[in-house]
Design an enzyme around this catalytic site. Sequence first.
Site, PDB file in Angstrom:
ATOM      1  N   SER A  70     -26.455  55.860  45.534  1.00  0.00           N
ATOM      2  CA  SER A  70     -27.643  55.580  45.905  1.00  0.00           C
ATOM      3  C   SER A  70     -27.523  53.463  44.838  1.00  0.00           C
ATOM      4  O   SER A  70     -28.314  53.349  45.865  1.00  0.00           O
ATOM      5  CB  SER A  70     -28.811  55.829  44.755  1.00  0.00           C
ATOM      6  OG  SER A  70     -29.076  56.865  45.389  1.00  0.00           O
ATOM      7  N   LYS A  99     -28.088  50.940  47.588  1.00  0.00           N
ATOM      8  CA  LYS A  99     -29.452  50.604  48.157  1.00  0.00           C
ATOM      9  C   LYS A  99     -29.467  49.553  48.273  1.00  0.00           C
ATOM     10  O   LYS A  99     -30.580  48.967  49.143  1.00  0.00           O
ATOM     11  CB  LYS A  99     -30.098  51.753  47.406  1.00  0.00           C
ATOM     12  CG  LYS A  99     -30.264  53.283  47.691  1.00  0.00           C
ATOM     13  CD  LYS A  99     -31.210  53.880  47.172  1.00  0.00           C
ATOM     14  CE  LYS A  99     -31.451  55.253  47.167  1.00  0.00           C
ATOM     15  NZ  LYS A  99     -32.132  56.909  46.288  1.00  0.00           N
ATOM     16  N   TYR A 153     -26.861  55.861  56.335  1.00  0.00           N
ATOM     17  CA  TYR A 153     -27.217  56.212  55.231  1.00  0.00           C
ATOM     18  C   TYR A 153     -26.417  57.352  54.489  1.00  0.00           C
ATOM     19  O   TYR A 153     -25.954  56.576  53.088  1.00  0.00           O
ATOM     20  CB  TYR A 153     -29.114  56.128  55.244  1.00  0.00           C
ATOM     21  CG  TYR A 153     -28.847  56.557  53.400  1.00  0.00           C
ATOM     22  CD1 TYR A 153     -29.553  55.773  52.466  1.00  0.00           C
ATOM     23  CD2 TYR A 153     -28.960  58.519  53.003  1.00  0.00           C
ATOM     24  CE1 TYR A 153     -29.478  56.276  51.426  1.00  0.00           C
ATOM     25  CE2 TYR A 153     -29.655  58.493  51.606  1.00  0.00           C
ATOM     26  CZ  TYR A 153     -29.729  57.479  50.849  1.00  0.00           C
ATOM     27  OH  TYR A 153     -30.060  57.737  49.497  1.00  0.00           O
ATOM     28  N   VAL A 200     -26.176  59.007  41.820  1.00  0.00           N
ATOM     29  CA  VAL A 200     -25.824  59.957  41.486  1.00  0.00           C
ATOM     30  C   VAL A 200     -24.570  60.624  41.065  1.00  0.00           C
ATOM     31  O   VAL A 200     -24.359  61.870  40.699  1.00  0.00           O
ATOM     32  CB  VAL A 200     -26.776  61.443  42.133  1.00  0.00           C
ATOM     33  CG1 VAL A 200     -28.598  60.852  41.932  1.00  0.00           C
ATOM     34  CG2 VAL A 200     -26.432  61.328  43.798  1.00  0.00           C
ATOM     35  N   TYR A 240     -35.814  54.430  38.783  1.00  0.00           N
ATOM     36  CA  TYR A 240     -36.500  55.685  38.961  1.00  0.00           C
ATOM     37  C   TYR A 240     -37.433  56.076  38.467  1.00  0.00           C
ATOM     38  O   TYR A 240     -37.843  55.108  37.822  1.00  0.00           O
ATOM     39  CB  TYR A 240     -35.805  56.875  39.384  1.00  0.00           C
ATOM     40  CG  TYR A 240     -34.723  56.316  39.740  1.00  0.00           C
ATOM     41  CD1 TYR A 240     -34.970  56.578  41.099  1.00  0.00           C
ATOM     42  CD2 TYR A 240     -33.383  57.725  40.027  1.00  0.00           C
ATOM     43  CE1 TYR A 240     -33.950  56.564  42.484  1.00  0.00           C
ATOM     44  CE2 TYR A 240     -32.392  56.979  41.237  1.00  0.00           C
ATOM     45  CZ  TYR A 240     -32.793  56.902  42.517  1.00  0.00           C
ATOM     46  OH  TYR A 240     -31.684  57.077  43.676  1.00  0.00           O
TER      47      TYR A 240
END
Length: 606
Positions: free
Chosen positions: A61, A64, A186, A256, A238
Amino acid sequence: MVARIVADVYAGCLADRSGEPADYIPELAAVQPDSFGLCLATADGRVYGAGDVHAAFTIQSISKPFTYALALADRGPAAVAERIDVEPSGEPFNEISLDPVTERPRNPMINAGAITAASLITGRDAADKFDRVRRCYSRFAGRELRMNEAVYSSEARTGYRNRAIGYMLRSFGIIDSDPDEAVDRYFRQCSIDVTCHDLAVMAATMANNGVNPLTGERALSSALTEQVLSVMTTCGMYNAAGDWVSTVGMPAKSGVGGGILAVLPGQIGIAVYSPRLDRQGNSVRGVAACRELSRRLELHFLHVTRSARTAIRADYTVAEAPSRMRRSAGEIAVLDEHGHGARVYELHGDLLFAGAESAVRAIEARAGELDALVIDLRRVGEVSTIAVTMLDDLHRELAATACRVALVDPDAKLGRLASSLDPADPRGRIFIDRDTATEWCEDIVLARHRPAGEPACTSISIEEHPVLAALTPEDRARLAKEFEGRTIARGEVIARHGSSRSGLYLILEGRVRLTFYGADGRAHRLITLSAGMSFGEMPMLVDAPFVNEVRAETGVRVAVLDPERFDMLADRAPQLKMALLKRLAASAYAQVDTAVRTIVVRGGDE
């Protein structure tokens, strides 16, 4: 010292084995759970590291913000904003949902927003679009990055939830192309291999306003870098974003795979790799290491490092610190009386809003008093757009009061404002050094305040020269006969550094410049002499070579007493020579006094 601190923080976090690696992707569950690397990279490219800094892992991630950056560059902020919001979600990162009001993904740091960003990448076909993503990441890292085929295959086999998100996005019209292609892109971007060292350089590139500090290549524009960092600040960690901002205080993104990337704009990038995750999906050791580095190095972005008042390093008048243009007694008297009307402001540091406001406010307080103003920008670093606008407004305000403005701006830091200060513009000038700008100020003061009917001394006869003027008429006439008249063209070297004595020179018309070479290898002005002044005294008196180069600044007319005639005066007219020596000593003293006053005020600078 920094290397030691990084090593200390690494050692302090090493014993923590809480948390577990991500297990919903089979390949991630198989990593070495206790791997740990910590890197800090400065905005000028120095990298400090401890532990497994070169161990490869997939970016996950942390990809992103970089894909979001590429989407912004491809489509423009307005087009991207029509499909992706920038608000914190308050939901798990892989939630199958959209904002109930806008019906868009809440931000690009959750999976729905990231898949949308991947769908916005332009290219000829799916392969070209992914290659553009990979090359974008590589520009940030400063080396060619590659995809991990095993991790990609693992994600593609098990990524049903992300496919569900993709079809939801297609059904709401957020994605208007094949959702499987966007989701596959992705999966591929998350499977790109990086190291802790790579992530630190990528973070430092963001800290350096989008320019990779190792390669010098621009990876992202300044404006888009600000946009990406803003979203990372509020959404990158997050549901732990609030705690992160309050305790660490840097824009960041976690993955992660166990990585964390953090950015302190203008200063550093931090990267951590440790696969054990907490309940929010963030690296346990990574959060702890970043928190400790922020505390020890005072990295919180709301930490105030210095007052805006330090924008002005020094300010003084031309009476307090005159130029190296040596003036006549009458001109000195005018400058002593009216020199307070011309001021020099030396600025330093980054000229952002607060610093520009403090400088403008200080100058505005004297606006009605000034004939001329110099703003010295040589020690200024970054200049913001608002600072240029404020100084431009100040320029117009001062011009309305008949105050003329000059910039010392050899690197054209002020851009638009500097271009408005054309040399032909009567309101102001641009100079490469402060001394020449100070002389320009003095000329303005003299032009405005010289007594009426008193012209500037531009041309005199030898009998009118101050060295001879105080003698009796008989002695003056006798000594004048010993001098030979010469005319020297502009730019001609009269005496070189190290050359033998060649005479006592009395300047009757024009200007002469004495220069020396500094540590930077450039010629610097020591002093400029004009009509009524002299040079060559010291080589004549002590029979020593010239220590400075002497060059005609304009066309020059001089009277020269050659060495042979000077030496013969001791035998033929000792009293006449003694009178001449007294006048020369007084002249040399005045020259030294002016130089010392300038050095004291300027602190020995320039």
